[in-house]
Design a protein around this motif. Structure first.
Motif, mmCIF file in Angstrom:
data_model
loop_
_atom_site.group_PDB
_atom_site.id
_atom_site.type_symbol
_atom_site.label_atom_id
_atom_site.label_comp_id
_atom_site.label_asym_id
_atom_site.label_seq_id
_atom_site.Cartn_x
_atom_site.Cartn_y
_atom_site.Cartn_z
ATOM 1 N N SER A 8 0.810 20.128 4.561
ATOM 2 C CA SER A 8 1.083 21.403 5.215
ATOM 3 C C SER A 8 -0.058 21.763 6.166
ATOM 4 N N THR B 177 0.600 21.909 10.123
ATOM 5 C CA THR B 177 0.400 23.219 10.734
ATOM 6 C C THR B 177 -0.677 23.163 11.811
ATOM 7 N N ASP C 67 6.441 27.302 1.875
ATOM 8 C CA ASP C 67 5.260 27.787 2.573
ATOM 9 C C ASP C 67 5.061 27.056 3.908
ATOM 10 N N LYS D 170 5.222 28.721 7.641
ATOM 11 C CA LYS D 170 4.112 28.610 8.596
ATOM 12 C C LYS D 170 4.592 28.040 9.929
#
Length: 189
Positions: free
Chosen positions: A61, A65, A124, A128
Motif C-alpha cells: 500500500s 500510494t 485502506d 488512499k
C-alpha cells in the motif's frame, strides 16, 4: 538487524503471496525462501501468517500510494496523470508479463471474506488511491460528488483492467480502459 530481517521477510513474502495467493503459500515455504527459523518468523510476527500478510499489504500500500502520488503531483491534470500511470502499467506488463507490484486483487478475493483485518488493509489502499484521484479531480474543477464518482470508477476500471491483462495475457484491456477513461475525462472538462 531486527528491522532488516523483518523487512526481508515482508519483501520475500509479498512476492510469494502475489505469485501464489495466501492459501497457496505455506509457512515452511516462507521459512525456506527467507532462510529463517520458525522462531524468527514468530518473533517478528507473533500472530503468524495472517499478521505477516497484513504487513505485506501495508508495505504494498505504501509503495503503490507513493508511486501514484508522485505521478499525480508531477502531472498538470488528472487526464495526464492517468495516462502516465496506465502507460507505466502497460509497459510493466509488456516487459515482465505481469503487474505484480500494483495489485493485490487476488488476495482480496481470496481472503477478504475470511479476515476482517485483511479486508481492512485492502480497503485502506483503495481508499488512499481514490483519495489521490479525488484531489487531482478537484484541482481540475470537478465537484466533490463528481470527483468521488470518477475516482471510484477509475479505481475499479484500473484494478479490473490489471486482472484482465493477467488472465488474458495481453495489455489490451488496460489500453482500452485508458482510451475510455481519457475520453470520459476530456468530455467532462
Amino acid at each position: 538487524m531486527v528491522t532488516d530481517t523483518k523487512s526481508m521477510i515482508i519483501d520475500i513474502s509479498t512476492t510469494l503471496f502475489q505469485q501464489k495467493g495466501y492459501k497457496g503459500v505455506g509457512l515452511n515455504e516462507i521459512l525456506k525462501e527467507c532462510k529463517i527459523t520458525k522462531g524468527s518468523l514468530y518473533h517478528h510476527f507473533p500472530n503468524g501468517k495472517e499478521e505477516l500478510l497484513i504487513a505485506c499489504l501495508d508495505s504494498m500500500s505504501r509503495a503503490i500510494t507513493t508511486d501514484i502520488e508522485d505521478i499525480f503531483k508531477r502531472s498538470l491534470s488528472t487526464r495526464e496523470a492517468l495516462q502516465v500511470m496506465i502507460e507505466q502499467l502497460i509497459g510493466d506488463f509488456e516487459r515482465q508479463g505481469t503487474i505484480a507490484g500494483y495489485t493485490f486483487t487476488s488476495i482480496v478475493s481470496e481472503m477478504a471474506s475470511f479476515s476482517e483485518p485483511v479486508r481492512n488493509a485492502c480497503s485502506d489502499l483503495y481508499t488512499k488511491m481514490q483519495g489521490i484521484y479525488v484531489i487531482k479531480l478537484h484541482e481540475d474543477g470537478f465537484s466533490k460528488e463528481t470527483a468521488d464518482s470518477l475516482a471510484l470508477m477509475m479505481t475499479a476500471s484500473i484494478e479490473g483492467g490489471i486482472m484482465l491483462c493477467l488472465t488474458q495475457k495481453t495489455s489490451e484491456p488496460l489500453k482500452t480502459i485508458s482510451h475510455v477513461l481519457l475520453n470520459l475525462l476530456k468530455e467532462r472538462q
